[in-house]
Scaffold this motif. Structure first.
Motif, PDB file in Angstrom:
ATOM      1  N   SER A  79       0.838  -1.198   0.000  1.00  0.00           N
ATOM      2  CA  SER A  79       0.000   0.000   0.000  1.00  0.00           C
ATOM      3  C   SER A  79       0.875   1.251   0.000  1.00  0.00           C
ATOM      4  CB  SER A  79      -0.908   0.018   1.226  1.00  0.00           C
ATOM      5  OG  SER A  79      -1.701  -1.147   1.292  1.00  0.00           O
ATOM      6  N   ARG A  80       0.376   2.307  -0.659  1.00  0.00           N
ATOM      7  CA  ARG A  80       1.107   3.579  -0.647  1.00  0.00           C
ATOM      8  C   ARG A  80       1.163   4.130   0.770  1.00  0.00           C
ATOM      9  NH1 ARG A  80       2.622   5.981  -5.224  1.00  0.00           N
ATOM     10  NH2 ARG A  80       2.657   8.069  -4.331  1.00  0.00           N
ATOM     11  N   LYS A  81       2.301   4.700   1.102  1.00  0.00           N
ATOM     12  CA  LYS A  81       2.546   5.302   2.418  1.00  0.00           C
ATOM     13  C   LYS A  81       2.456   4.294   3.566  1.00  0.00           C
ATOM     14  CE  LYS A  81       3.571   9.611   1.488  1.00  0.00           C
ATOM     15  NZ  LYS A  81       4.862  10.198   1.891  1.00  0.00           N
ATOM     16  N   PHE A 131       5.392   3.471  -3.798  1.00  0.00           N
ATOM     17  CA  PHE A 131       4.989   3.467  -2.394  1.00  0.00           C
ATOM     18  C   PHE A 131       4.826   4.863  -1.787  1.00  0.00           C
ATOM     19  CE2 PHE A 131       7.820  -0.250  -3.166  1.00  0.00           C
ATOM     20  CZ  PHE A 131       6.808  -1.201  -3.264  1.00  0.00           C
ATOM     21  N   GLY A 132       5.196   5.908  -2.545  1.00  0.00           N
ATOM     22  CA  GLY A 132       4.986   7.263  -2.071  1.00  0.00           C
ATOM     23  C   GLY A 132       6.004   7.765  -1.073  1.00  0.00           C
TER      24      GLY A 132
END
Length: 284
Positions: free
Chosen positions: A234-236, A271-272
């Protein structure tokens, strides 16, 4: 001493010369073990000789044990619990230690508890192992499914250390088919590593003296990504940021400037997490 339970099944006499032991690490929050992973094991043309399932710091509920007996009645299943620090690496390593004590000449086939193998996965890996004269690793293609829809990508045909420094070209949990002695020589999984466990292991295997890898050239396993479920991908994801920083601390010395740039570029795109944010964690 790890708590162990065993569900006794039949042995696979047909393939007595090559022992294949399955390894699954699982969490109590997952219902996919019985719904996805185990049915795909039951459907294998070439059945596992033994399956080792390691739960991460919890005991397997009786209902799950009963369901395992029902779904794979002819497979010997050994149930263990990781009693060390929680995490995928310690959970896998608990199983690897157990396999080493009981089947020292085995090949280990890893399956994530939310992924599945095609029915011919193990038979193709076995054929490749026999044809290639007992290689260190057999690499099959791992198709990527996002919310059930396949994202087209070609199966890998070669690997280099640099490939894994910048990303993952296609070798991770559910298409890991590796000789146990090679896994031990590489040092197993790095305990405490929050993410990038597959990339870290691949780098250490590829850094062994003359490792022999064989590529099947076809997808026979599926990696299921669910966008509704929180995961390392998940991003972040904070665990991903920590894992990337840990990976950089372990392998940054191998990276030249171009490789470092691609490493940080991928981390931000997927992933940011920026280079500054990852570097801040390395300082910690």
């Amino acid at each position: 001493i790890h708590p162990v339970r065993m569900l006794t099944g039949l042995t696979n006499n047909k393939n007595i010369c090559l022992t294949i032991v399955g390894l699954i690490a699982t969490l109590p929050t997952r219902d996919t073990l019985l719904r996805v992973a185990i049915p795909s094991i039951a459907n294998q043309i070439r059945q596992l000789d033994t399956l080792v399932i390691v739960s991460d710091n919890f005991s397997m509920p009786a209902s799950v044990v009963q369901a395992l007996r029902r779904l794979i009645p002819h497979t010997a299943v050994h149930l263990l619990s990781n009693v060390k620090a929680p995490g995928a690496a310690n959970t896998w390593n608990t199983g690897i230690e157990y396999i080493a004590a009981h089947w020292p000449k085995a090949y280990v086939a890893i399956l994530d508890d939310d992924d599945q193998w095609d029915p011919e996965h193990l038979s193709i890996c076995e054929d490749a192992t026999r044809s290639a004269g007992s290689p260190d690793v057999v690499v099959s293609g791992l198709r990527m499914l996002i919310d059930g829809a396949e994202v087209p990508r070609d199966p890998p045909l070669s690997f280099s250390v640099e490939d894994f420094l910048t990303g993952n070209p296609g070798w991770q949990g559910s298409n890991t088919f590796i000789r146990l002695t090679t896994l031990l020589a590489a040092g197993c999984f790095t305990e405490g590593l929050k993410s990038c466990n597959d990339r870290d292991l691949a780098i250490r295997v590829l850094s062994l003296p003359d490792p022999k890898l064989v590529f099947t050239g076809r997808h026979t396993a599926s990696w299921n990504l669910d966008t509704d479920r929180s995961s390392l991908s998940s991003r972040k994801s904070e665990a991903k940021r920590i894992g990337l920083a840990q990976f950089l601390a372990l392998h940054g010395h191998r990276m030249n400037e171009a490789v470092r740039h691609r490493f940080f570029e991928r981390a931000e795109n997927l992933f940011g997490w920026s280079e500054e944010e990852i570097q801040a964690e390395v300082g910690v």
